[in-house]
Design a protein around this motif. Structure first.
Motif, PDB file in Angstrom:
ATOM      1  N   ASN A  83      10.047  29.725  35.385  1.00  0.00           N
ATOM      2  CA  ASN A  83      11.220  30.051  35.295  1.00  0.00           C
ATOM      3  C   ASN A  83      12.007  30.105  33.885  1.00  0.00           C
ATOM      4  O   ASN A  83      12.795  30.938  33.476  1.00  0.00           O
ATOM      5  N   THR A  84      11.498  28.847  33.179  1.00  0.00           N
ATOM      6  CA  THR A  84      11.979  28.571  31.880  1.00  0.00           C
ATOM      7  C   THR A  84      11.201  29.069  30.688  1.00  0.00           C
ATOM      8  O   THR A  84      11.459  29.295  29.530  1.00  0.00           O
ATOM      9  N   GLY A  85       9.794  29.191  31.027  1.00  0.00           N
ATOM     10  CA  GLY A  85       8.783  29.420  29.952  1.00  0.00           C
ATOM     11  C   GLY A  85       8.504  28.344  29.231  1.00  0.00           C
ATOM     12  O   GLY A  85       7.904  28.434  28.122  1.00  0.00           O
ATOM     13  N   LEU A  86       8.853  27.143  29.667  1.00  0.00           N
ATOM     14  CA  LEU A  86       8.613  25.906  28.855  1.00  0.00           C
ATOM     15  C   LEU A  86       7.229  25.144  29.605  1.00  0.00           C
ATOM     16  O   LEU A  86       7.084  25.254  30.925  1.00  0.00           O
ATOM     17  N   ALA A  87       6.737  24.336  28.714  1.00  0.00           N
ATOM     18  CA  ALA A  87       5.757  23.618  29.350  1.00  0.00           C
ATOM     19  C   ALA A  87       6.209  22.555  30.226  1.00  0.00           C
ATOM     20  O   ALA A  87       7.068  21.936  30.112  1.00  0.00           O
ATOM     21  N   SER A  88       5.509  22.283  31.262  1.00  0.00           N
ATOM     22  CA  SER A  88       5.944  21.327  32.465  1.00  0.00           C
ATOM     23  C   SER A  88       4.798  20.067  32.746  1.00  0.00           C
ATOM     24  O   SER A  88       5.200  19.512  33.249  1.00  0.00           O
ATOM     25  N   GLY A  89       3.763  20.040  32.116  1.00  0.00           N
ATOM     26  CA  GLY A  89       2.865  19.261  32.326  1.00  0.00           C
ATOM     27  C   GLY A  89       1.369  19.720  32.124  1.00  0.00           C
ATOM     28  O   GLY A  89       1.058  20.538  31.512  1.00  0.00           O
ATOM     29  N   ALA A  90       0.507  18.851  32.918  1.00  0.00           N
ATOM     30  CA  ALA A  90      -0.730  19.269  32.598  1.00  0.00           C
ATOM     31  C   ALA A  90      -1.766  18.855  33.950  1.00  0.00           C
ATOM     32  O   ALA A  90      -1.306  17.872  34.484  1.00  0.00           O
ATOM     33  N   HIS A  91      -2.783  19.649  34.256  1.00  0.00           N
ATOM     34  CA  HIS A  91      -3.668  19.237  35.135  1.00  0.00           C
ATOM     35  C   HIS A  91      -4.698  18.505  34.650  1.00  0.00           C
ATOM     36  O   HIS A  91      -5.323  18.929  33.442  1.00  0.00           O
ATOM     37  N   PHE A  92      -5.294  17.360  34.919  1.00  0.00           N
ATOM     38  CA  PHE A  92      -6.354  16.642  34.406  1.00  0.00           C
ATOM     39  C   PHE A  92      -7.237  16.330  35.562  1.00  0.00           C
ATOM     40  O   PHE A  92      -6.880  16.069  36.627  1.00  0.00           O
ATOM     41  N   ILE A  93      -8.512  15.765  35.137  1.00  0.00           N
ATOM     42  CA  ILE A  93      -9.716  15.408  36.065  1.00  0.00           C
ATOM     43  C   ILE A  93     -10.053  13.937  35.812  1.00  0.00           C
ATOM     44  O   ILE A  93     -10.354  13.734  34.713  1.00  0.00           O
ATOM     45  N   ASP A  94     -10.044  13.413  36.870  1.00  0.00           N
ATOM     46  CA  ASP A  94     -10.934  12.134  36.369  1.00  0.00           C
ATOM     47  C   ASP A  94     -12.129  12.203  36.114  1.00  0.00           C
ATOM     48  O   ASP A  94     -12.970  12.859  36.702  1.00  0.00           O
TER      49      ASP A  94
END
Length: 524
Positions: free
Chosen positions: A240-251
């Motif tokens: 909706n905003t085109g802004l970065a919202s975070g990240a997926h990460f793996i242990d």
């Protein structure tokens, strides 16, 4: 359960990530730092063993570090295992990508050489008559350099030379030079080559790293959460905003996938890892420039001479020892033309020996030669600047994945005549000085190591004022995604001959303060 939202997510904990965390938490901004490796446990991970107790007798496990010349079985646990995180390259274009996945990253192991870039690098297009300049100049970065030099306690001698900018240095008495070093300085000065001393970070308590100079203060604020063994797979963007919202990460160990949510994302994973993450995420590349203009320094040119009166252990006191440092001295004047652009620095050291590979000999005869030359040698080496070319690039190789299922990088970088001519000029210059001094040349090579060997990979997300020809603006902020910053070496437009660490730290400090102000104003 709702995911905790942080003000800022920082990927990477080396010099650039540590600086970002230090600045932002100091302003009361909550940060989550994700690092792909564990914290170093020196008591457990650093032990002394005789070579015969090691499975491969110190040579290293085959396939573990095929591109890391610095690796052996004694230090294998500090480098990334290339079987877990490989990369691909053309057979005719080797590239040495040297990585560390520990909290603190490569800041744990750097050589501490601490130089500023000059306007010969920032304003390279005017100096070279082509190529591109940075959107900033030395004056823009000067106050940040000074603050960084204060934190890292940089020792150096001020010279007042534009190609070798002075800084906030610890003044040091280097003492008198040896006779051979004074001779080098005399001959170099006659050629218009300035001779100084190197500049190095003293740090604190034997370490000049993110983990002792930057992260402790950030953690002490209570505003930083640091998660180790967190391998970031993808940056997410709000549709909706085109802004970065975070990240997926793996242990790293359990392979469990998790998610981190933040108002701002800062990438500080190292030039190529940050670029790999962006390319895999499909974020921030409207210009099509991302991944291109990969650069680093030339290492490996070497000339060695022997001082006759110092052989067989007969050197009188004061003849040998010490060194001198010659910052860039080529292409400083308009109209200078030696068949190449850019330049190199040269370090000349006195008092070493000759290496066995210099002689076509073996056994007792070889040992006699080594004994004869011991302590009598003068050696010259360089750091040279490579030219940034669009063709030198990285891209995602979708056919190869790392141990966590993430597509790897394909790296393609080739040198040109410019690099070869620069290297030849450097070797010839050192040889001329040594011969004029009356010393015997023992070894000379203008061949140099493949790209990447310097461990100073830069570029691939270059900064610029034009969003059509660059990835980041002058504050290391994405042109496309306003709440995304890349604060490591990926932003560099030119690499210079200088170790890039001070510039990376200064750029990260500047970007972090800009980011904090933009957050305060609610612009991001």
């Amino acid at each position: 359960m709702a995911v905790k939202e942080y003000d800022v997510l920082i990927v990477g904990s080396g010099h650039s990530g540590g600086m970002a965390a230090n600045i932002l938490t100091g302003k009361g901004i909550s940060c989550l730092m994700l690092n792909a490796g564990p914290e170093a446990d020196f008591a457990k991970d650093r032990v002394a063993k005789p070579v015969y107790e090691l499975p491969y007798h110190g040579l290293g496990e085959p396939g573990r570090h095929p591109h890391i010349y610095q690796a052996n079985e004694f230090n294998a646990n500090q480098w990334v295992d290339e079987r877990e995180v490989p990369y691909t390259q053309p057979k005719d274009a080797p590239y040495n990508w040297v990585r560390v996945r520990l909290v603190g990253g490569r800041s744990l192991f750097w050589a501490r050489e601490s130089f500023r870039l000059s306007d010969y690098e920032f304003n390279a297009a005017e100096i070279d008559g082509g190529g591109d300049s940075w959107p900033i100049r030395l004056a823009d970065l000067d106050p940040y350099y000074s603050r960084v030099e204060g934190i890292f306690r940089v020792m150096g001698r001020k010279e007042g030379w534009p190609q070798f900018p002075d800084g906030n240095f610890i003044e040091t008495n280097y003492g008198p030079d040896s006779t051979t070093i004074r001779k080098v300085i005399e001959l170099a000065t006659a050629r218009g080559i300035g001779c100084s001393k190197g500049r190095s970070a003293q740090g604190q308590n034997g370490l000049a790293s993110s983990i002792n100079l930057l992260l402790p203060d950030a953690l002490a604020t209570g505003k930083l959460d640091l998660v180790s063994n967190a391998i970031v797979r993808e940056i997410t963007v709000d549709k909706n905003t085109g802004l970065a919202s975070g990240a997926h990460f793996i242990d790293r160990h359990s392979r469990r996938e998790m998610y981190a949510k933040a108002r701002v994302v800062i990438l500080a994973a190292g030039t190529l890892e940050s670029t790999r993450l962006l390319l895999n995420s499909g974020v921030g590349n409207s210009s099509g420039v991302m991944g291109h203009y990969l650069i680093d320094q030339i290492y490996g040119v070497n000339v060695v001479a022997s001082v006759p009166e110092a052989r067989d252990g007969k050197a009188p006191q004061g003849l040998m020892g010490g060194n001198t440092f010659m910052p860039r001295f080529r292409n400083l004047k308009k109209g200078e033309n030696r068949g190449f652009i850019k330049g190199y620095c040269m370090r000349i050291s006195s008092g070493g020996g000759a290496s066995p590979e210099y002689f076509a000999d073996y056994g007792e005869s070889l040992q006699k030669k080594l004994d004869m030359y011991a302590g009598s040698c003068m050696s010259a080496g360089i750091y040279g600047e490579r030219v940034a070319h669009f063709e030198n690039h990285v891209r995602i190789d979708k056919d190869v994945k790392d141990a966590w299922g993430i597509p790897v990088l394909h790296i393609e970088a080739r040198d040109t005549d410019n690099e070869h001519k620069l290297a030849k000029d450097a070797a010839d210059t050192a040889e001329e000085i040594f011969k004029e001094a009356g010393w015997d040349i023992v070894s000379k090579t203008d061949r140099y190591n493949p790209p990447g060997y310097s461990i100073h990979e830069l570029g691939t997300c270059r900064m610029g004022d034009n969003p059509k020809t660059s990835v980041l603006n002058k504050f290391s902020q994405s042109h496309d995604v306003k709440n995304l910053f890349v604060v490591d070496g990926a932003s560099f437009v030119t690499c210079g001959w200088q170790n890039p660490t001070m510039t990376i730290l200064a750029l990260s400090m500047r970007a972090s303060e800009y980011c904090a102000e933009q957050m305060r104003q609610r612009n991001i």
